[in-house]
Write a protein that holds these residues in place. Sequence first.
Motif: not given
Length: 308
Positions: A253-280
């Motif tokens: 987001s413009a203020d840097g306080a929000q991240l939006v991740y767009t994904f398809d429903t078929q990759s929901e579990e692996t996509g979110i888990a991998d993203l959160l690990r990479r952010l951490a």
Amino acid sequence: MQPIISVKGLSKTYAGGFQALKTIDLDIRRGEIFALLGPNGAGKTTLISIICGIVNPGSGQVLADGHDIVKDYRAARTKIGLVPQELSTDAFESVWDTVKFSRGLFGKAPNPAYLERILRQLSLWDKKNEKIMALSGGMKRRVMIAKALSHEPQILFLDEPSAGVDVELRRDMWEMVRGLRDSGVTIILTTHYIEEAEEMADRIGVISGGQLILVEDKDVLMQKLGKKQLTLQLQTPLAALPKELATEPLELSADGAQLVYTFDTQSEETGIADLLRRLAGHGIDFKDLQTSQSSLEEIFVSLVRAPR
């Protein structure tokens, strides 16, 4: 099980050369609610009008419960009830008389008990002796449905059934349509209210430019073409995304306080888990998260706008 409606190679070109339908192939299952979606001029009403015997087909074949709509018109038409988009009925007749007359047009023996049941289901029983001209637009729409059901059809077409109907009446109609489906009637509806299709339909067909571009189970369609978004409220605003994450479908987001991740429903579990690990791994923590899913309306718009 044989489809209750079978459309094979159906085309229609009007005088002047306008091709309204281009080689339509469609099977509609017995006992389902099928929603036909498309923009204005897509061919929805032409397709329905041909199946119902109002418009002559150009080429191809249509069977209604096994009866050819051209060669065996009378038997095919008896199987079908149609609620047109336009309100057209005798304004000076009473509700009861017009519904009784519609039943007689199909050669059905009088059955007052059946007609009473229909009128009660449609909340029209207390209006049965009123002239149609005295009814509200919503009540006139209900009379059109009662007329279409008067001869006990196995197939019911609803062309824009909620047009000009208030929200409360629309909900009542949805419940009535579900009840008809549960009793074995096959329902085909066209609608501009996408939430109507999302709420009621078992399957969705999308027509655009006279071509049927998709037919799919509603739930499968939402699963295959739906997009989800994960919104993360960050503990500490970011000035920019780390280079290693720049190729991800992430938007800061413009203020840097929000991240939006767009994904398809078929990759929901692996996509979110991998993203959160990479952010951490980059020391990016969040304080809140929420997900949202694309609606049928968004899927419909993307399908119609896609180049073909």
